[in-house]
Design a protein around this motif. Structure first.
Motif, PDB file in Angstrom:
ATOM      1  N   HIS A  67       0.815  -1.222   0.000  1.00  0.00           N
ATOM      2  CA  HIS A  67       0.000   0.000   0.000  1.00  0.00           C
ATOM      3  C   HIS A  67       0.848   1.271   0.000  1.00  0.00           C
ATOM      4  O   HIS A  67       0.543   2.221  -0.732  1.00  0.00           O
ATOM      5  CB  HIS A  67      -0.926   0.032   1.217  1.00  0.00           C
ATOM      6  N   PHE A  68       1.893   1.279   0.810  1.00  0.00           N
ATOM      7  CA  PHE A  68       2.660   2.517   1.002  1.00  0.00           C
ATOM      8  C   PHE A  68       3.940   2.581   0.165  1.00  0.00           C
ATOM      9  O   PHE A  68       4.614   3.603   0.157  1.00  0.00           O
ATOM     10  CB  PHE A  68       3.011   2.689   2.480  1.00  0.00           C
ATOM     11  N   GLY A  69       4.268   1.499  -0.514  1.00  0.00           N
ATOM     12  CA  GLY A  69       5.435   1.514  -1.384  1.00  0.00           C
ATOM     13  C   GLY A  69       6.704   1.080  -0.674  1.00  0.00           C
ATOM     14  O   GLY A  69       6.738   0.910   0.551  1.00  0.00           O
ATOM     15  N   PRO A  70       7.791   0.885  -1.427  1.00  0.00           N
ATOM     16  CA  PRO A  70       9.048   0.381  -0.865  1.00  0.00           C
ATOM     17  C   PRO A  70       9.675   1.311   0.164  1.00  0.00           C
ATOM     18  O   PRO A  70      10.494   0.875   0.980  1.00  0.00           O
ATOM     19  CB  PRO A  70       9.948   0.226  -2.098  1.00  0.00           C
ATOM     20  N   ASN A  71       9.310   2.588   0.156  1.00  0.00           N
ATOM     21  CA  ASN A  71       9.881   3.530   1.126  1.00  0.00           C
ATOM     22  C   ASN A  71       9.341   3.336   2.539  1.00  0.00           C
ATOM     23  O   ASN A  71       9.809   3.983   3.473  1.00  0.00           O
ATOM     24  CB  ASN A  71       9.628   4.971   0.689  1.00  0.00           C
ATOM     25  N   ALA A  72       8.359   2.436   2.693  1.00  0.00           N
ATOM     26  CA  ALA A  72       7.808   2.187   4.031  1.00  0.00           C
ATOM     27  C   ALA A  72       8.846   1.551   4.953  1.00  0.00           C
ATOM     28  O   ALA A  72       8.738   1.656   6.180  1.00  0.00           O
ATOM     29  CB  ALA A  72       6.579   1.298   3.930  1.00  0.00           C
ATOM     30  N   TYR A  73       9.842   0.902   4.361  1.00  0.00           N
ATOM     31  CA  TYR A  73      10.931   0.290   5.137  1.00  0.00           C
ATOM     32  C   TYR A  73      12.259   0.748   4.547  1.00  0.00           C
ATOM     33  O   TYR A  73      12.377   0.951   3.331  1.00  0.00           O
ATOM     34  CB  TYR A  73      10.826  -1.239   5.107  1.00  0.00           C
ATOM     35  N   ASP A  74      13.256   0.902   5.424  1.00  0.00           N
ATOM     36  CA  ASP A  74      14.561   1.347   4.941  1.00  0.00           C
ATOM     37  C   ASP A  74      15.390   0.164   4.448  1.00  0.00           C
ATOM     38  O   ASP A  74      14.944  -0.984   4.442  1.00  0.00           O
ATOM     39  CB  ASP A  74      15.308   2.144   6.012  1.00  0.00           C
ATOM     40  N   GLU A  75      16.617   0.445   4.050  1.00  0.00           N
ATOM     41  CA  GLU A  75      17.477  -0.596   3.483  1.00  0.00           C
ATOM     42  C   GLU A  75      17.829  -1.675   4.490  1.00  0.00           C
ATOM     43  O   GLU A  75      18.146  -2.804   4.113  1.00  0.00           O
ATOM     44  CB  GLU A  75      18.758   0.039   2.933  1.00  0.00           C
ATOM     45  N   GLN A  76      17.779  -1.348   5.776  1.00  0.00           N
ATOM     46  CA  GLN A  76      18.063  -2.320   6.829  1.00  0.00           C
ATOM     47  C   GLN A  76      16.825  -3.143   7.197  1.00  0.00           C
ATOM     48  O   GLN A  76      16.888  -4.042   8.033  1.00  0.00           O
ATOM     49  CB  GLN A  76      18.609  -1.629   8.078  1.00  0.00           C
ATOM     50  N   GLY A  77      15.703  -2.819   6.591  1.00  0.00           N
ATOM     51  CA  GLY A  77      14.473  -3.540   6.886  1.00  0.00           C
ATOM     52  C   GLY A  77      13.683  -2.975   8.044  1.00  0.00           C
ATOM     53  O   GLY A  77      12.670  -3.553   8.451  1.00  0.00           O
ATOM     54  N   ASP A  78      14.132  -1.853   8.577  1.00  0.00           N
ATOM     55  CA  ASP A  78      13.410  -1.216   9.677  1.00  0.00           C
ATOM     56  C   ASP A  78      12.289  -0.334   9.135  1.00  0.00           C
ATOM     57  O   ASP A  78      12.355   0.168   8.002  1.00  0.00           O
ATOM     58  CB  ASP A  78      14.364  -0.366  10.525  1.00  0.00           C
ATOM     59  N   LEU A  79      11.280  -0.139   9.943  1.00  0.00           N
ATOM     60  CA  LEU A  79      10.159   0.708   9.548  1.00  0.00           C
ATOM     61  C   LEU A  79      10.631   2.143   9.362  1.00  0.00           C
ATOM     62  O   LEU A  79      11.335   2.701  10.205  1.00  0.00           O
ATOM     63  CB  LEU A  79       9.070   0.648  10.622  1.00  0.00           C
ATOM     64  N   ASN A  80      10.253   2.736   8.254  1.00  0.00           N
ATOM     65  CA  ASN A  80      10.585   4.134   7.978  1.00  0.00           C
ATOM     66  C   ASN A  80       9.513   5.011   8.623  1.00  0.00           C
ATOM     67  O   ASN A  80       8.556   5.427   7.984  1.00  0.00           O
ATOM     68  CB  ASN A  80      10.665   4.374   6.469  1.00  0.00           C
ATOM     69  N   ARG A  81       9.688   5.267   9.910  1.00  0.00           N
ATOM     70  CA  ARG A  81       8.650   5.944  10.688  1.00  0.00           C
ATOM     71  C   ARG A  81       8.395   7.366  10.190  1.00  0.00           C
ATOM     72  O   ARG A  81       7.251   7.830  10.167  1.00  0.00           O
ATOM     73  CB  ARG A  81       9.033   5.955  12.172  1.00  0.00           C
ATOM     74  N   ALA A  82       9.449   8.072   9.796  1.00  0.00           N
ATOM     75  CA  ALA A  82       9.277   9.445   9.329  1.00  0.00           C
ATOM     76  C   ALA A  82       8.433   9.489   8.054  1.00  0.00           C
ATOM     77  O   ALA A  82       7.536  10.337   7.909  1.00  0.00           O
ATOM     78  CB  ALA A  82      10.641  10.091   9.085  1.00  0.00           C
ATOM     79  N   TYR A  83       8.706   8.568   7.160  1.00  0.00           N
ATOM     80  CA  TYR A  83       7.954   8.507   5.900  1.00  0.00           C
ATOM     81  C   TYR A  83       6.489   8.178   6.154  1.00  0.00           C
ATOM     82  O   TYR A  83       5.582   8.832   5.619  1.00  0.00           O
ATOM     83  CB  TYR A  83       8.583   7.461   4.979  1.00  0.00           C
ATOM     84  N   LEU A  84       6.245   7.154   6.983  1.00  0.00           N
ATOM     85  CA  LEU A  84       4.871   6.764   7.263  1.00  0.00           C
ATOM     86  C   LEU A  84       4.122   7.857   8.014  1.00  0.00           C
ATOM     87  O   LEU A  84       2.940   8.116   7.754  1.00  0.00           O
ATOM     88  CB  LEU A  84       4.840   5.464   8.067  1.00  0.00           C
ATOM     89  N   ALA A  85       4.803   8.493   8.978  1.00  0.00           N
ATOM     90  CA  ALA A  85       4.157   9.565   9.739  1.00  0.00           C
ATOM     91  C   ALA A  85       3.713  10.690   8.815  1.00  0.00           C
ATOM     92  O   ALA A  85       2.612  11.232   8.956  1.00  0.00           O
ATOM     93  CB  ALA A  85       5.115  10.094  10.796  1.00  0.00           C
ATOM     94  N   LYS A  86       4.568  11.030   7.861  1.00  0.00           N
ATOM     95  CA  LYS A  86       4.216  12.086   6.916  1.00  0.00           C
ATOM     96  C   LYS A  86       3.003  11.697   6.093  1.00  0.00           C
ATOM     97  O   LYS A  86       2.109  12.523   5.845  1.00  0.00           O
ATOM     98  CB  LYS A  86       5.406  12.373   5.992  1.00  0.00           C
TER      99      LYS A  86
END
Length: 220
Positions: A67-86
């Motif tokens: 749903h949110f695209g590949p940017n939802a997680y970073d290269e390390q596999g962690d949640l991209n909280r800043a991207y999702l929050a935005k």
């Protein structure tokens, strides 16, 4: 909106009450939850579990990425909280979609946890089935009130909650107010409560927690 839980749970778990602890941002529900823990009550921290599942649950990760695209997680596999929050704070549709993905997984985990707590309690010599506490910010907003035997709401004036969150998160007033707007109005949440705990700086918390604890223990 998520459907209320209707599936039966094992006998031992059914004997232990499930109590929801909720409150709007800055109300101090986590502080209140810690006091219940001091009384020996197990607490399921739904928000913390949600963050964990977003990283560790493979099916949920795939759904979020779809749903949110590949940017939802970073290269390390962690949640991209800043991207999702935005995304979720600028789009109510995205917020609702994320909730629709996350909360069923959290609900499943919460029921499994409740059953394990009941099983553990059953093995104790003083076998008394009291209750578990489900701490979550938006239990009422997502339509799960009927999944619990009672609702505890922690309440405080908006001005108090606003200052707490600004100090805690380093957020601006506008940012906090935007987050508050995503939750039920305080009066609506208070009206839905079976028990109220006032965390406004004017009422002592411990006597209130003890009183609610005794009332819940006395529930049939």
């Amino acid at each position: 909106m998520i459907t209320d839980i209707t599936a039966p749970i094992p006998y031992l778990a059914a004997m232990a009450k499930r109590i929801a602890l909720t409150g709007n941002i800055g109300s101090g529900k986590t502080t209140v939850a810690r006091l219940f823990q001091e009384l020996g009550i197990p607490v399921f921290e739904a928000d913390a579990v949600a963050k964990q599942l977003l990283v560790e649950d493979a099916d949920l990760r795939r759904s979020v990425t779809a749903h949110f695209g590949p940017n939802a997680y970073d290269e390390q596999g962690d949640l991209n909280r800043a991207y999702l929050a935005k995304r979720i704070f600028s789009s109510e549709e995205d917020l609702n979609q994320l909730n629709a993905l996350v909360h069923p997984a959290v609900t499943k985990a919460a029921l499994t946890w409740h059953e394990s707590q009941a099983d553990a309690q059953a093995k104790l010599e003083n076998n008394q089935f009291w209750y578990t506490l489900h701490e979550a910010a938006i239990t009422l907003e997502i339509g799960q009130a009927n999944a619990f035997d009672a609702i505890i709401v922690v309440t405080a004036p908006e001005s108090v909650r606003l200052q707490r969150v600004m100090r805690r998160d380093g957020s601006t007033e506008a940012q906090v107010l935007a987050r508050m707007a995503r939750q039920w109005p305080e009066a609506q949440k208070v009206a839905a409560a079976d028990y109220l705990i006032y965390n406004d700086g004017q009422h002592e918390l411990w006597p209130q927690v003890e009183s609610v604890h005794q009332q819940i223990k006395a529930l049939p």
